[in-house]
Design a protein around this motif. Structure first.
Motif, short mmCIF file in Angstrom:
data_model
loop_
_atom_site.label_atom_id
_atom_site.label_comp_id
_atom_site.label_asym_id
_atom_site.label_seq_id
_atom_site.Cartn_x
_atom_site.Cartn_y
_atom_site.Cartn_z
N LEU A 30 0.83 -1.21 0.00
CA LEU A 30 0.00 0.00 0.00
C LEU A 30 0.86 1.26 0.00
N LEU A 31 1.95 1.25 0.77
CA LEU A 31 2.86 2.39 0.81
C LEU A 31 3.51 2.63 -0.54
N ILE A 37 1.51 6.74 -6.84
CA ILE A 37 0.40 7.62 -7.22
C ILE A 37 0.78 9.08 -7.00
N VAL A 38 1.41 9.39 -5.88
CA VAL A 38 1.84 10.76 -5.60
C VAL A 38 2.89 11.20 -6.62
N ASN A 39 3.71 10.27 -7.06
CA ASN A 39 4.77 10.60 -8.02
C ASN A 39 4.22 10.88 -9.41
N LEU A 40 3.00 10.50 -9.70
CA LEU A 40 2.42 10.78 -11.01
C LEU A 40 2.44 12.27 -11.33
N ARG A 41 2.18 13.08 -10.32
CA ARG A 41 2.17 14.54 -10.55
C ARG A 41 3.58 15.12 -10.60
N ILE A 50 13.76 4.15 -7.32
CA ILE A 50 13.60 3.50 -6.01
C ILE A 50 12.48 2.47 -6.08
N ALA A 51 11.40 2.79 -6.77
CA ALA A 51 10.29 1.85 -6.91
C ALA A 51 10.74 0.60 -7.65
#
Length: 190
Positions: A30-31, A37-41, A50-51
Motif C-alpha cells: 500500500l505504501l 500515485i503521488v509521483n504521477l504529478r 527507487i520503486a
C-alpha cells in the motif's frame, strides 16, 4: 470449493489481518502504491528508480526466502512451455488468433507505428491468419475433433500448422521487441 466473490474476498481479508507478516506485506504494498500515485504529478525519476529497486528487492527476497519453491515453479513453467511447444493446445491457438486480431486493429488505427512496422505487422498477421484458416478448413474437412488431443496430434498437417504459427508469432514478438529497443536507443542517443 464453491464460494461467491464476496466469500472469496472475505477469505482474503481474513488472511491479510491474520498474521504480522501478511499485515506487513499489505502495508508495504500500500505504501509503494501511494508513493507511485503521488509521483504521477511530480514525475521524479529518483522515485521511479527507487520503486524499481523495491520491486526487484521483493523478487530477490522471494527467490532467496523460498528458493526450493521458486525452483519448483520455474521447472513447472518450463515444462508447461515445452509441453505446449511439442503438444500445442487448440485453445491457446484460438487465443493467439484473438491476440493477432487485436494487434491488427491496433496496427490499423495506430498513428505511432511507422509504415515499415505496419507492413511487417500486416505480413506476419496475414500469414498467421492464412495458417489459421487452413487449420480450420482442414479440421472441418477431415472431421477432426479439436477436443480429442490424441486425434489432433495424429494429423501431421494440423500439428505442423499450429507449430509453425507459434514459431511465426515468436519471431514477430522477437522482431517487435528488438525494433522497439532500436527505436528507443536511436531516439535517446540522436
Amino acid at each position: 470449493m464453491n464460494l461467491s466473490l464476496i466469500g472469496k474476498l472475505g477469505i482474503i481479508f481474513k488472511y491479510i489481518f491474520s498474521s504480522f507478516l501478511s499485515i506487513e506485506m499489505f502495508i508495504l504494498s500500500l505504501l509503494l502504491f501511494v508513493i507511485l500515485i503521488v509521483n504521477l504529478r511530480k514525475d521524479n525519476e529518483l522515485v521511479q528508480m527507487i520503486a524499481i529497486g523495491v520491486y526487484i528487492g521483493f523478487i530477490v527476497g522471494i527467490v532467496i526466502s523460498y528458493s526450493t519453491y521458486v525452483k519448483t515453479c520455474v521447472n513447472s513453467f518450463v515444462k508447461a512451455i515445452m509441453n505446449y511447444v511439442y503438444f500445442p493446445s487448440t485453445i491457446v491457438y484460438f487465443f493467439i488468433i484473438v491476440f493477432v486480431t487485436v494487434m491488427i486493429l491496433y496496427t490499423l488505427f495506430s498513428k505511432k507505428l511507422t509504415h515499415f512496422k505496419k507492413i511487417v505487422n500486416y505480413s506476419f498477421f496475414s500469414l498467421l491468419y492464412f495458417f489459421f484458416m487452413a487449420f480450420i478448413a482442414l479440421a472441418t474437412y477431415d472431421a477432426v475433433d479439436l477436443v480429442n488431443v490424441a486425434v489432433l496430434y495424429q494429423n501431421e498437417i494440423i500439428l505442423s500448422l499450429v507449430q509453425i504459427s507459434n514459431l511465426i508469432l515468436l519471431i514477430w514478438a522477437l522482431f517487435t521487441g528488438f525494433y522497439h529497443l532500436y527505436k528507443f536507443f536511436k531516439k535517446r542517443y540522436d
